[in-house]
Every structure is written in C-alpha cells, then in structure tokens.
Scaffold this active site. Sequence first.
Site, short mmCIF file in Angstrom:
data_model
loop_
_atom_site.label_atom_id
_atom_site.label_comp_id
_atom_site.label_asym_id
_atom_site.label_seq_id
_atom_site.Cartn_x
_atom_site.Cartn_y
_atom_site.Cartn_z
N HIS A 6 0.84 -1.21 0.00
CA HIS A 6 0.00 0.00 0.00
C HIS A 6 0.87 1.26 0.00
O HIS A 6 2.10 1.18 0.11
CB HIS A 6 -0.91 0.00 1.23
CG HIS A 6 -0.15 0.15 2.51
ND1 HIS A 6 0.62 -0.85 3.05
CD2 HIS A 6 0.01 1.21 3.34
CE1 HIS A 6 1.20 -0.44 4.16
NE2 HIS A 6 0.86 0.83 4.36
N HIS B 22 4.77 0.22 0.00
CA HIS B 22 5.44 -0.60 1.01
C HIS B 22 4.53 -1.67 1.59
O HIS B 22 3.31 -1.65 1.42
CB HIS B 22 6.03 0.28 2.12
CG HIS B 22 5.02 1.07 2.88
ND1 HIS B 22 4.45 2.22 2.38
CD2 HIS B 22 4.45 0.89 4.10
CE1 HIS B 22 3.59 2.71 3.26
NE2 HIS B 22 3.56 1.92 4.32
#
Length: 292
Positions: free
Chosen positions: A103, A263
């Site tokens: 996300h 990430h």
Amino acid sequence: MRVIPCADRPLHARIEDIDLSRPLSDEAFREIESALARHGVLSFPQQRLTPAEQKAFAERFGRLETNIANRYHEPGYPEMMILSNIRVDGEPIGFEDAGQSWHTDLSYATTMGYTTMLYAVEVPHRDGRPLGATEFASTAAAYDALPDEMKQRLKGMTVMHDFDKFWELMRAEKGSSRPPLTEAQRKARPPTSHPIFLKHPVSGRTVLYVNPGYSVRINELPADESDRVLSSLFAHQVQPQFVYRHAWSVGDVLIWDNLATIHNAVSDYRADERRLLKRCQTLTTRFDLTVG
Ligand code: OGA
Ligand code: MN
C-alpha cells in the site's frame, strides 16, 4: 553526514554520522530531503530519540497527519502512532497489523501523504535473525519499466483510492482485532481520485501512483477493463528488481517517500516475538503536485 546508497537496488540509502536528536541546519535538512527524493527510503542507524525529538525531525518534512483510526499513540503525542504486537494485561498497546499488505500511506486522502517515519524500539528476532521486515517498491522504476504503449494509453487518467479497501482487507485476516469503520470514519474519508502518473515534486521523475491497498478504480475505463489494468499494474510494480527489503535493528529511524514508493510490512513473527515502532507521517501540503 554520509549518504551511502544501496548498491544493487533502485531504492534506499543509509545515512551515517548524524545525530537526529539534535536540531538540523536547513542545509543538512535539504541534503536529507534531496537524498530521500533520489532514493525513496532512507535509514539512519543507531539513533536514540525522545518523542519530542522524533516529532521535531518528522515535521521538518511537512504538516504532520493524525490518523483517523488513531487508537494507539504515544501519551501526549496524538500524531505519534504506536505500531506493536505487545499486549499488557491482554490489551494491545499499539496497532498489531499495520501495513501488512502492499500500500501507500494516505493515497486515499485529498492531500496525499508525503513521508512516513518509523523509529524502532523493539525488533523481533528468531535464531539471531531479525523478523518483521518492511519491503518497499519504487514507483519511479515501475513507471520507467512500463511499455510505451501503456504509458501513452493511461496518460491523463485518474485513479480512485478508498481507505475502506485496505481496512477491510486487514479485517479479513485471521485474528484481526479491527472493528469495521464507523459511519463517521467513512464520512471523514470518502474515496478520492488522483492522477495515475505524477511528477515527483523534488526529483522531477514520473511515478506510477497506484497501490494494491487503496486503489479501486481507473475512472476513465469501464469497470472490467479497469480491474484488468489495475491487477496488471499491481503485479508489475512489486517485481523483485524494484523491491528493497529493510531488515530492522533497534535504533533504526526509517523514512520513506510515499510518492516514490509503495510498502508492505512482513508479518513473519509470533505474538511473543516483540515488535515496537513509533510512527509519524506528513502530508504533501508543501507541494503543488502535477501530472507526470
Ligand atoms: C506504516 C506501515 C510498516 C511496518 O507504518 O505505514 O505500513 O513495517 N508500517 O510496520
Ligand atoms: Mn503504511
């Protein structure tokens, strides 16, 4: 300070010979911000920060954001979230499952997220090896590697991001303690659209601004085609050549740029293997973001 780029990855530099508990000159800050734009992720090993010192460094990057689901924060610091699997008398002291899927922080917000900073207080280990790594993928490298035909086709399009998508994904995980979002929380975070390609305001590079956690729709395409294109972009952007995996040490301060990276928190540790990180995030308020 010394900036040591990660040799074999398009992401990450380590910054040594700097004490983040001390006030930074404007010149030192500019050097850090430009390194962040170039590398996407910066780590500062062996730091020791009080909450006030961590907050002072974090807010050099922009306006601090207080999370709407902010159940766990440092006492006296609502903008400093606690990420932890530690429980005291059975009660969690922090978010236990934050970020456990790919996300981008705050892509669902009208003003997009800029930096996120984590400070490692406890890191889980097993057989002497650290667990609970955080993975990053470069959105600039992902854009560069798109076929020209795709770049042309998607140019000028916009993507809708929805906070609820990731929240529900996390709720569906085994043992999640997240309640459904309340009506008020949903109202505070209606889905928001942003350009699919952005020009990074510091590096000038074009980035692919979609992420599997929050992106729900390419507005200019029919729903089924949007689904197909988004799935292929999600698969494209996490290819191993675009990824850096940060193995944590206690005392690490890690800052990432949410325009330049997506990430994922790796959940490979048990409830009794303690992890505790303190977190501050900033918004892109300082920048006029333009289409890439
Ligand atoms: C975050 C997040 C990653 C981690 O703080 O935004 O996604 O490894 N955390 O805890
Ligand atoms: Mn995150």
